[in-house]
Scaffold this motif. Structure first.
Motif, mmCIF file in Angstrom:
data_model
loop_
_atom_site.group_PDB
_atom_site.id
_atom_site.type_symbol
_atom_site.label_atom_id
_atom_site.label_comp_id
_atom_site.label_asym_id
_atom_site.label_seq_id
_atom_site.Cartn_x
_atom_site.Cartn_y
_atom_site.Cartn_z
ATOM 1 N N GLU A 165 0.734 -1.149 -0.024
ATOM 2 C CA GLU A 165 0.203 -0.095 0.028
ATOM 3 C C GLU A 165 0.859 1.018 0.083
ATOM 4 O OE1 GLU A 165 -0.764 -2.789 1.380
ATOM 5 O OE2 GLU A 165 -2.588 -3.131 1.179
ATOM 6 N N TRP A 166 0.965 2.136 -0.986
ATOM 7 C CA TRP A 166 1.902 3.100 -1.226
ATOM 8 C C TRP A 166 1.531 4.334 -0.389
ATOM 9 C CZ3 TRP A 166 -0.954 7.329 -3.178
ATOM 10 C CH2 TRP A 166 -2.026 6.732 -4.106
ATOM 11 N N ASP A 167 0.204 4.345 -0.126
ATOM 12 C CA ASP A 167 -0.157 5.450 0.408
ATOM 13 C C ASP A 167 -0.380 5.434 2.282
ATOM 14 O OD1 ASP A 167 -2.432 3.801 0.767
ATOM 15 O OD2 ASP A 167 -3.621 5.155 0.083
ATOM 16 N N THR A 168 0.441 4.392 2.572
ATOM 17 C CA THR A 168 0.673 4.015 4.065
ATOM 18 C C THR A 168 2.080 3.802 4.411
ATOM 19 O OG1 THR A 168 -1.761 3.108 3.991
ATOM 20 C CG2 THR A 168 -0.280 2.339 5.786
ATOM 21 N N VAL A 169 2.532 4.366 5.490
ATOM 22 C CA VAL A 169 3.836 4.184 5.931
ATOM 23 C C VAL A 169 3.470 2.908 6.982
ATOM 24 C CG1 VAL A 169 5.740 4.836 7.588
ATOM 25 C CG2 VAL A 169 4.340 6.559 5.766
ATOM 26 N N GLU A 213 3.560 -3.009 13.729
ATOM 27 C CA GLU A 213 2.339 -3.376 14.072
ATOM 28 C C GLU A 213 1.524 -3.924 12.928
ATOM 29 O OE1 GLU A 213 3.983 -1.657 17.413
ATOM 30 O OE2 GLU A 213 3.584 -0.769 15.387
ATOM 31 N N LEU A 214 1.259 -3.119 11.832
ATOM 32 C CA LEU A 214 0.525 -3.315 10.446
ATOM 33 C C LEU A 214 1.182 -4.661 9.636
ATOM 34 C CD1 LEU A 214 0.278 0.288 9.412
ATOM 35 C CD2 LEU A 214 -1.617 -1.103 9.926
ATOM 36 N N CYS A 215 2.595 -4.532 9.728
ATOM 37 C CA CYS A 215 3.275 -5.612 9.171
ATOM 38 C C CYS A 215 3.076 -6.993 9.902
ATOM 39 C CB CYS A 215 4.810 -5.455 8.948
ATOM 40 S SG CYS A 215 5.551 -6.473 8.130
ATOM 41 N N GLN A 216 3.085 -6.883 11.038
ATOM 42 C CA GLN A 216 3.031 -8.208 11.826
ATOM 43 C C GLN A 216 1.497 -8.815 11.737
ATOM 44 O OE1 GLN A 216 4.877 -6.879 15.481
ATOM 45 N NE2 GLN A 216 6.849 -6.914 14.524
ATOM 46 N N MET A 217 0.618 -7.902 11.546
ATOM 47 C CA MET A 217 -0.707 -8.334 11.484
ATOM 48 C C MET A 217 -0.886 -9.109 10.306
ATOM 49 S SD MET A 217 -2.954 -4.826 12.718
ATOM 50 C CE MET A 217 -4.222 -5.582 11.937
ATOM 51 N N ARG A 218 -0.156 -9.116 9.250
ATOM 52 C CA ARG A 218 -0.365 -9.755 8.030
ATOM 53 C C ARG A 218 0.677 -11.104 8.183
ATOM 54 N NH1 ARG A 218 -0.758 -5.635 2.977
ATOM 55 N NH2 ARG A 218 -2.286 -4.564 3.721
ATOM 56 N N GLY A 219 1.319 -11.023 9.311
ATOM 57 C CA GLY A 219 2.258 -12.165 9.593
ATOM 58 C C GLY A 219 3.569 -12.202 8.651
ATOM 59 N N PRO A 230 11.723 -3.384 0.690
ATOM 60 C CA PRO A 230 10.455 -3.082 1.607
ATOM 61 C C PRO A 230 10.831 -3.374 3.109
ATOM 62 C CG PRO A 230 10.369 -5.209 0.273
ATOM 63 C CD PRO A 230 11.703 -4.531 0.037
ATOM 64 N N TRP A 231 10.458 -2.531 4.033
ATOM 65 C CA TRP A 231 10.516 -2.745 5.316
ATOM 66 C C TRP A 231 9.665 -4.000 5.932
ATOM 67 C CZ3 TRP A 231 9.806 2.754 7.845
ATOM 68 C CH2 TRP A 231 10.739 3.537 7.163
ATOM 69 N N CYS A 232 8.379 -4.220 5.179
ATOM 70 C CA CYS A 232 7.738 -5.394 5.393
ATOM 71 C C CYS A 232 7.755 -6.292 4.267
ATOM 72 C CB CYS A 232 6.042 -4.845 5.848
ATOM 73 S SG CYS A 232 5.122 -6.225 6.184
ATOM 74 N N PHE A 233 8.291 -7.576 4.607
ATOM 75 C CA PHE A 233 8.326 -8.518 3.444
ATOM 76 C C PHE A 233 7.926 -10.124 3.911
ATOM 77 C CE2 PHE A 233 12.345 -7.800 5.880
ATOM 78 C CZ PHE A 233 12.733 -8.964 6.102
ATOM 79 N N TYR A 234 7.947 -10.861 3.057
ATOM 80 C CA TYR A 234 7.385 -12.207 3.567
ATOM 81 C C TYR A 234 8.438 -12.970 3.797
ATOM 82 C CZ TYR A 234 3.423 -11.135 0.325
ATOM 83 O OH TYR A 234 2.464 -10.360 -0.327
ATOM 84 N N TYR A 264 -7.290 -2.836 -2.699
ATOM 85 C CA TYR A 264 -5.943 -2.500 -2.861
ATOM 86 C C TYR A 264 -6.066 -1.491 -4.350
ATOM 87 C CZ TYR A 264 -0.881 -2.198 -4.099
ATOM 88 O OH TYR A 264 0.059 -1.569 -4.392
ATOM 89 N N THR A 265 -5.480 -0.523 -4.411
ATOM 90 C CA THR A 265 -5.135 0.351 -5.580
ATOM 91 C C THR A 265 -4.028 0.522 -6.020
ATOM 92 O OG1 THR A 265 -7.165 1.821 -5.375
ATOM 93 C CG2 THR A 265 -5.700 2.405 -6.699
ATOM 94 N N PRO A 266 -3.399 0.103 -7.164
ATOM 95 C CA PRO A 266 -2.067 0.403 -7.591
ATOM 96 C C PRO A 266 -1.639 1.913 -7.698
ATOM 97 C CG PRO A 266 -2.922 -0.980 -8.955
ATOM 98 C CD PRO A 266 -4.177 -0.554 -8.041
#
Length: 929
Positions: free
Chosen positions: A93-97, A101-107, A120-124, A538-540
């Motif tokens: 999501e390009w419009d969100t820093v 917490e947000l990342c870990q909610m996605r596992g 990316p700061w948040c990665f699989y 999600y919007t590109p």
């Protein structure tokens, strides 16, 4: 480079000639559990020191968290061990820093790097849940499998069961399709060929990873992995589809329409795909959508990948090297092309999307236009000035000035009342007329009735809003409705209106603009809905931040589907309707230039590169644009010569006219309120330089026309990058300041001010100056070339025969002139070339056999012309002269069909003869000893 995700141990190898024999029995999997609830669901993760309980409600397509409880624990080693270059973004999501917490909610793993522009700061993590390949069975064309997943993702409405279809369509083409077997999903209505039997000796082998699911495509022989989707999880939700792959090298091309260098830089770049009306600007999504890439492998072999999907999309490039596709709808429908050389990849791609149309001969001449002529008489005067200076021009254009109130199918009677007389005069002089049409139709009744709108309303051919009324936006005429070109009835309505207008103004070609479609309002005058089509989960990263920014609502209804699915196809569908209408009206080849494009556009139209600026950098950017659109199967392409917006300078316009003389489509066009920039307004020296460049183009039209014939018949590129001809020379991989016409003509323009020389790269071999025949022996090196303001450097590759013609100021006048053949000998004294010739305007001349085709050869001091096909009613073209570059020893005698003739030989090893008067329809030989 190895991926952080190790190849799973449970791998299925495609049997037989497509891979090693399968070692394990296929497992039968249970059907997954019940589908997700429509309104709510709950997930629980304990990972990265966080216990997350998520209760999700569908609110405008967004999930919201009920509770998050953080446990103080360090990130596990499995996250730290992932190399930065191989971190695949879990929070795009390009419009969100993104926060921990947000990342870990996605596992997912959260590791903050030094800047936002890098990894990316948040990665699989390596073990992020994905699909499992439950079954895989052979079919007549390949394989059919079932994929399942048990853990839902973070986007609404996961498709928990997927069907995998793999068709081995040809030895060089593989088709991979991932769909929902339980629900019908939108698929692009593109006419693509269907395979009837499985490839017998494919250049590829297949491996299937079972858990997690993935596909590996390898090049047989070398073993190079071309596709490896095991590197990141596959996601297939209703409005979010994502798949990643490693690339065998960083030499990546295509993926348009964007303003970038021809060679992509894999530096964490996101390319957005959503047709948009915006002046070409770096980093923006532009007018067209072409989800096709070409990738050079380290050994010089090449492959290509095409994702047949027309929804809003983005592609992420990262330095692994790797690539991620994301789209908000449809299916994942991939074609993979094995080449193995770059030209073959583009040909194989066009075998799927269709080969480009053959343009009329006059369409390759010089075109002139501006927005702001003011009147038909002012337009007419420009044409007369061009004639008085004997400057070549084939077509005169008008922008929206000619319209009454900017409405299609009208003429301003006060300023353009003599437009029919102008067109009549153009036709009398063997010239042509092209006018602009915008798709938006005035819906305002303030000035009385307007038949195109009234008729369209009755026939129901406009795009509708959700409650069945036409969507109303605002474009040049004011309030407007938008024709639905996915509706066959709209094609008939379009034809009828064009036919009526053509009876009044007998135009020869059409320029379809503003067809993204452009809208001066966001969505409509009434806005758009709050639903998930206009506001998807999600919007590109599209310009404007929404799918309806400066276009119509994604929720608008069209005949085939919602605009959400069809937006990127609007220009293509309009071009198809326009081509059909022009054929019906004129009975000749249609000439159409479109702004918005999609794969297969070349079957119906050419393209210009949009509203560029009168700046030096814009002149440079035009070259990557030319090269890309030739990759995309749209060879009839060019930029606005001298720039559209702003006022040019004499030096810039002179250099640009020289470069533009080698655009496949050559048009000088600028905006109102800027200084005029047609050749006649400049100084005598600049005007002469521009004229000479155009005369060179007109001399080379037989060669250019033959290149278009090969593009039409087999998908060749017309303007092509140097690495297409020299794939083993890595020095050519990043070159985008030079280009080739076909395989034989190298153009090296000046792209900066205040210089009288230019540096050009010459691959190994002999290159001859086009104008003089002087040779340049290169070992693969950069060479400094003299480039005074009145000169553009053009070189002929050794081993080529170019058919040229004595030029005149129109293609009609040139077409009857004798040919002048130029042979550039290889170091072995050989050369080859060909010529395709027909009447230049009739439909399907090759298909009906109404053409001539001649092949030229040089070997052992003998030039031969062999007529392979001749079926024109009258062949009146003669060959007047032959010039041979690279004749190492002065001949004593030259004979034509055994008869001795006079000749000349110069110190630079150029042999010339003239006055031959040889009929092109008869084979002949010329010998020197």
């Amino acid at each position: 480079m190895k991926s952080y995700r190790k190849l799973p141990t449970h791998v299925t190898h495609a049997p037989g000639p497509y891979g090693e024999e399968e070692e394990e029995e296929e497992e039968e999997g249970n059907e997954p559990g019940s589908p997700p609830a429509k309104k709510t669901l709950s997930l629980r993760w304990q990972w990265l020191g966080v216990v997350v309980i998520v209760g999700a409600g569908l609110l405008g397509g967004t999930f919201w968290a009920i509770s998050v409880r953080r446990l103080p624990v360090e990130p596990p080693g499995k996250c730290i061990s992932v190399p930065e270059s191989q971190r695949f973004d879990c929070y795009p999501e390009w419009d969100t820093v993104v926060t921990p917490e947000l990342c870990q909610m996605r596992g997912c793993c959260f590791l903050q790097s030094s800047s936002r522009g890098g990894p990316p700061w948040c990665f699989y993590p390596p073990d992020f849940p994905s699909y499992t390949l439950k079954t895989l069975n052979r079919t007549e064309l390949g394989f059919l499998g079932v994929l399942t997943r048990t853990v839902k993702t973070y986007y609404p409405r996961d498709v928990l069961v997927l069907q995998l279809q793999v068709d081995l369509e040809t030895d060089t083409r593989l088709h991979i399709k991932l769909t929902d077997p339980n629900n019908s999903r939108y698929e692009v209505p593109l006419e693509v060929p269907s395979a009837t039997k499985k490839a017998e000796n494919p250049l590829y082998s297949l491996d299937f990873s079972r858990d997690p699911f993935g596909i590996l495509v390898k090049r047989r022989g070398s073993g190079v992995v071309l596709l490896n989707t095991t590197v990141a999880p596959l996601i297939f939700a209703d409005q979010f589809l994502q798949i990643s792959t490693l690339l065998p090298s960083a030499f990546l091309y295509g993926l348009g329409e964007h303003r970038r260098g021809f060679l992509h830089h894999l530096d964490w770049t996101t390319l957005s795909f959503w047709a948009r009306d915006v002046p070409p600007t770096e980093s923006y999504n532009l007018y067209g959508v072409h989800p096709f890439y070409l990738n050079m492998e380290e050994a010089g072999t090449t492959h290509g990948v095409f994702l047949l999907n027309s929804n809003a999309m983005e592609v992420v490039l990262q330095p692994a090297p790797a690539l991620t596709w994301r789209t908000v709808g449809g299916i994942l429908d991939f074609y993979i092309f094995l080449g193995p050389d770059p030209s073959s990849v583009v040909q194989q791609y066009q075998q799927v999307i269709g080969f480009p149309t053959m343009p009329p001969f006059w369409g390759l001449g010089f075109h002139l236009c501006r927005w702001g002529y003011g009147s038909s008489n002012q337009t007419w005067q420009t044409v007369k000035n061009m004639r008085s200076y004997l400057i070549p021009q084939d077509a005169q254009w008008n922008d929206i000035d000619y319209m009454e109130g900017s409405r299609d199918f009208t003429v301003d009677p006060g300023h353009f009342g003599t437009l029919p007389q102008l067109v009549m005069d153009l036709h009398k002089h063997g010239q042509y007329y092209v006018l602009i049409l915008d798709p938006a139709i005035s819906s305002s009744q303030a000035t009385g009735t307007y038949a195109p709108y009234d008729e369209g309303l009755k026939k129901g051919i406009f795009i509708n809003i959700t409650h069945g009324q036409p969507l109303i936006g605002q474009v040049w005429p004011g309030l407007t409705a938008f024709p639905d070109f996915s509706n066959p009835e709209t094609h008939q309505w379009w034809l009828e209106n064009l036919n009526v207008f053509h009876a009044r103004v007998p135009f020869d070609g059409l320029w379809i603009d503003m067809n993204e479609p452009s809208n001066f309002k966001d969505g409509s005058v009434d806005g758009c809905t709050s639903g998930e089509l206009d506001n998807p989960p999600y919007t590109p990263a599209v310009l404007g931040g929404s799918l309806f920014a400066k276009t119509i609502c994604a929720s608008a209804k069209q005949s085939l589907s919602f605009h959400y699915d069809l937006h990127n196809l609007y220009g293509l569908m309009e071009a198809k309707a326009t081509a059909s209408a022009l054929i019906a009206i004129r009975g000749k080849r249609p000439f159409i230039i479109s702004r918005s494009t999609f794969p297969s556009q070349g079957r119906y139209s050419g393209h210009w590169l949009g509203d560029n600026r009168s700046e030096w950098k814009d002149m440079y950017w035009s070259i990557p644009g030319l090269l890309n659109f030739n990759l995309f199967g749209i060879p009839l392409v060019g930029a606005d010569i001298c720039g559209f917006s702003g006022s040019t300078t004499e030096e810039l316009c002179t250099r640009w006219m020289q470069l533009g003389a080698f655009y496949p489509f050559a048009r000088n066009h600028n905006t109102k309120d800027a200084k005029a920039q047609d050749p006649v307004v400049f100084s005598p020296s600049a005007r002469t330089a521009m004229k000479e460049a155009l005369m060179t183009r007109y001399a080379l039209l037989p060669y250019l026309y033959t290149l278009f014939h090969h593009a039409h018949r087999r998908g060749d590129t017309v303007a092509r990058p140097l690495f297409f001809e020299f794939p083993q020379d890595k020095n050519t991989y990043a070159l985008d300041q030079q280009f080739l016409w076909g395989r034989n003509l190298l153009v090296t323009p000046v792209l900066e001010p205040g210089v009288d020389a230019v540096i050009g790269y010459f691959p190994i071999g002999v290159w001859y100056d086009y104008y003089t025949g002087s040779s340049l022996q290169s070992q693969g090196e950069k060479v400094k070339l003299a480039a005074p303001l009145n000169h553009i450097n053009v070189h002929i590759r050794e081993g080529a025969v170019l058919p040229t013609q004595k030029p005149d100021i129109t293609t009609w006048m040139s077409s009857g002139n004798p040919l002048l053949l130029v042979a550039a000998l290889s170091q072995e004294g050989m050369a080859w070339g060909d010529l395709f010739w027909d009447d230049g305007e009739s439909l399907d001349t090759f298909e009906r056999g109404n053409y001539s085709y001649v092949v030229f050869n040089v070997s052992q001091n003998v030039f031969t012309s062999s007529v392979l096909h001749c079926n024109l009613e009258a062949i009146y073209i003669t060959v007047d002269g032959l010039t041979v570059y690279g004749v190492q020893k002065q001949p004593q005698v030259v004979t034509v069909n055994g008869k001795e003739i006079p000749f000349s030989y110069m110190e630079n090893k150029v042999l010339s003869m003239s006055g031959l008067n040889l009929n092109l329809s008869r084979s002949f030989s010329i010998k020197w000893i």
